[in-house]
Write an enzyme that holds these catalytic residues in place. Sequence first.
Site, PDB file in Angstrom:
ATOM      1  N   GLU A 316      47.456  40.349  42.921  1.00 25.80           N
ATOM      2  CA  GLU A 316      47.392  39.611  41.661  1.00 25.80           C
ATOM      3  C   GLU A 316      47.807  40.438  40.449  1.00 25.80           C
ATOM      4  O   GLU A 316      46.990  40.706  39.563  1.00 25.80           O
ATOM      5  CB  GLU A 316      45.954  39.121  41.440  1.00 25.80           C
ATOM      6  CG  GLU A 316      45.414  38.310  42.597  1.00 25.80           C
ATOM      7  CD  GLU A 316      43.951  37.924  42.417  1.00 25.80           C
ATOM      8  OE1 GLU A 316      43.610  36.783  42.765  1.00 25.80           O
ATOM      9  OE2 GLU A 316      43.159  38.753  41.913  1.00 25.80           O
ATOM     10  N   PRO A 317      49.058  40.868  40.371  1.00 26.90           N
ATOM     11  CA  PRO A 317      49.470  41.652  39.208  1.00 26.90           C
ATOM     12  C   PRO A 317      49.606  40.786  37.953  1.00 26.90           C
ATOM     13  O   PRO A 317      50.105  39.660  38.017  1.00 26.90           O
ATOM     14  CB  PRO A 317      50.853  42.174  39.628  1.00 26.90           C
ATOM     15  CG  PRO A 317      51.372  41.121  40.559  1.00 26.90           C
ATOM     16  CD  PRO A 317      50.159  40.618  41.306  1.00 26.90           C
ATOM     17  N   CYS A 391      41.037  44.492   7.279  1.00 27.82           N
ATOM     18  CA  CYS A 391      40.012  45.215   6.535  1.00 27.82           C
ATOM     19  C   CYS A 391      39.078  45.962   7.472  1.00 27.82           C
ATOM     20  O   CYS A 391      37.888  45.654   7.574  1.00 27.82           O
ATOM     21  CB  CYS A 391      39.228  44.252   5.653  1.00 27.82           C
ATOM     22  SG  CYS A 391      40.264  43.572   4.370  1.00 27.82           S
TER      23      CYS A 391
HETATM   24  C1  LIG Z   1      42.609  40.762  35.301  1.00 27.04           C
HETATM   25  C2  LIG Z   1      42.718  40.440  36.728  1.00 27.04           C
HETATM   26  C3  LIG Z   1      43.912  40.645  37.393  1.00 27.04           C
HETATM   27  C4  LIG Z   1      45.140  41.230  36.741  1.00 27.04           C
HETATM   28  O1  LIG Z   1      44.956  42.530  36.318  1.00 27.04           O
HETATM   29  P1  LIG Z   1      46.229  43.382  35.802  1.00 27.04           P
HETATM   30  O2  LIG Z   1      45.633  44.686  35.426  1.00 27.04           O
HETATM   31  O3  LIG Z   1      46.806  42.657  34.651  1.00 27.04           O
HETATM   32  O4  LIG Z   1      47.168  43.467  36.946  1.00 27.04           O
HETATM   33  C5  LIG Z   1      43.988  40.277  38.721  1.00 27.04           C
HETATM   34  N1  LIG Z   1      42.927  39.743  39.363  1.00 27.04           N
HETATM   35  C6  LIG Z   1      41.748  39.542  38.752  1.00 27.04           C
HETATM   36  C7  LIG Z   1      40.637  38.930  39.493  1.00 27.04           C
HETATM   37  C8  LIG Z   1      41.603  39.869  37.418  1.00 27.04           C
HETATM   38  O5  LIG Z   1      40.435  39.674  36.816  1.00 27.04           O
END
Ligand SMILES: *Cc1c(COP(=O)(O)O)cnc(C)c1O
Length: 481
Positions: A316-317, A391
């Site tokens: 999941e990038p 600010c």
């Molecule tokens: C935030 C998140 C990601 C993505 O993280 P990156 O650092 O943007 O790659 C993937 N999976 C889950 C469950 C997340 O919370």
Amino acid sequence: MLSASPDDALAPDWLELPSDPNDLVEGVWPASARRDADGELSIGGVGVSELRARFGTPLYVLDEGEARAHAARIKAAFDAAAAAHGTKARVYYAGKAFLSTEVARWVTQEGLRVDVCTRGELETALAAGVKPSRIGYHGNNKKVSELERAVEVGVGAIVLDSAIEIERLGAIAERLGAVQRVLLRVNSGVHAETHDFLATAHEDQKFGTPLEAAPALVERIREIPSLDLRGLHCHIGSQIFGSAGFAESASRIVELHAALREDGELPLLNLGGGFGIAYTRADDPTPIEELATAIVDAVAAECEVRGIPIPALAFEPGRAVIGQAGVTLYEVGTTKDVSLGDRGDRLYVSVDGGMSDNARPALYGSQYSARIASREGTGEPVLVRVVGSHCESGDVVVDHEYLPSDVTPGDLLAVPATGAYCHALASNYNHTPRPAVVAVRDGAARVIVRGETLADLLGRDAGIAAPAEAAPGARTGEGEA
Ligand SMILES: *Cc1c(COP(=O)(O)O)cnc(C)c1O
């Protein structure tokens, strides 16, 4: 002993004095970023002066080609690493990094799926035409109405986060006559941040369930006919440079995965995102191909030890897809030389945005870099701090950078690597309208998210009547008798 330059005492160790303070560091800027014969910066073939003239500043610029290239490269890396072990990989784009219908279309056209974690993100993905079966839904506190909507539209996977949510979703799916595919988020006890990772038996955080509590939850999920458990999920952190934390976490999860397989199918294993990118020339993230190979190798080795087949894998990038595609353009408003006595001088460069369009320096102490974009500076490099217009003294855009000493009001300043978690975290602090997002590609620019106007901001204030509603009797304030 006197240092060679008074600036040196104030510069952090990681900041190198550049031989050319106009250079564009490879791996930080989009590959399309270049200077023309006059020194003006262009991105995706569009000059920054044109962008300023047409759209104003501050402005988020997204290089479509760059985003697509990262999406395709990451997909290819995980596909190849999985294929080497006879399995398959799915890559989800973590929409929280930056989501609009346009970006959702880019990444899905490159073969990615999309992860969402709120109703708003889900509706954006659906509006973009993302197939519901290719959407994953996350979160530690999804509302009943959100879960209902997700089940109704048929999202491909809901990642369950707690015992309460298992019962909640089971009941919703049953009521809607659906069998919902789910994963269970577990907490491997590995938490990684940039260079180091920390591995503990018990992690003190809100997401997921500890490894040792997972078997009972899995047993419960398997008892509920409206839930179809596909596998485990874990995510160990963000902006991670090395593969060791991922590999350690993967090994721990596979051990659990193997034990749970004895009582039922578990075809999938989702190992989350968190792959780091370079924000400054000091950052040296591991190439995604190496990361992918190291992670999948770790999974395969652990599966072999346990004598089980390798499950299909998911990743999941977010940041790694969209981060380097973004450049924020600001206009310099003032500069100010601040003397710190023996320690030297620091040039403060104020721009027309700040923590409302990039909260990461204030929120996480994140480092960025910057360049004069409308021209090449001619002065010697001087140590600067780029600050915003809010600010707050913590309203920093770029904490430490060398810019040409002739940086001056009216210059356009560009900050690279702002594609992820900048627009996504933007606020209206100090009643500041959020900037537009413009996509650039092959010499053309177009708005993909319009900027807010003063009317957008004032329009939310119930005490400011719009002209047409200003007629007597049209008042709607709750406290009025
Ligand atoms: C935030 C998140 C990601 C993505 O993280 P990156 O650092 O943007 O790659 C993937 N999976 C889950 C469950 C997340 O919370």
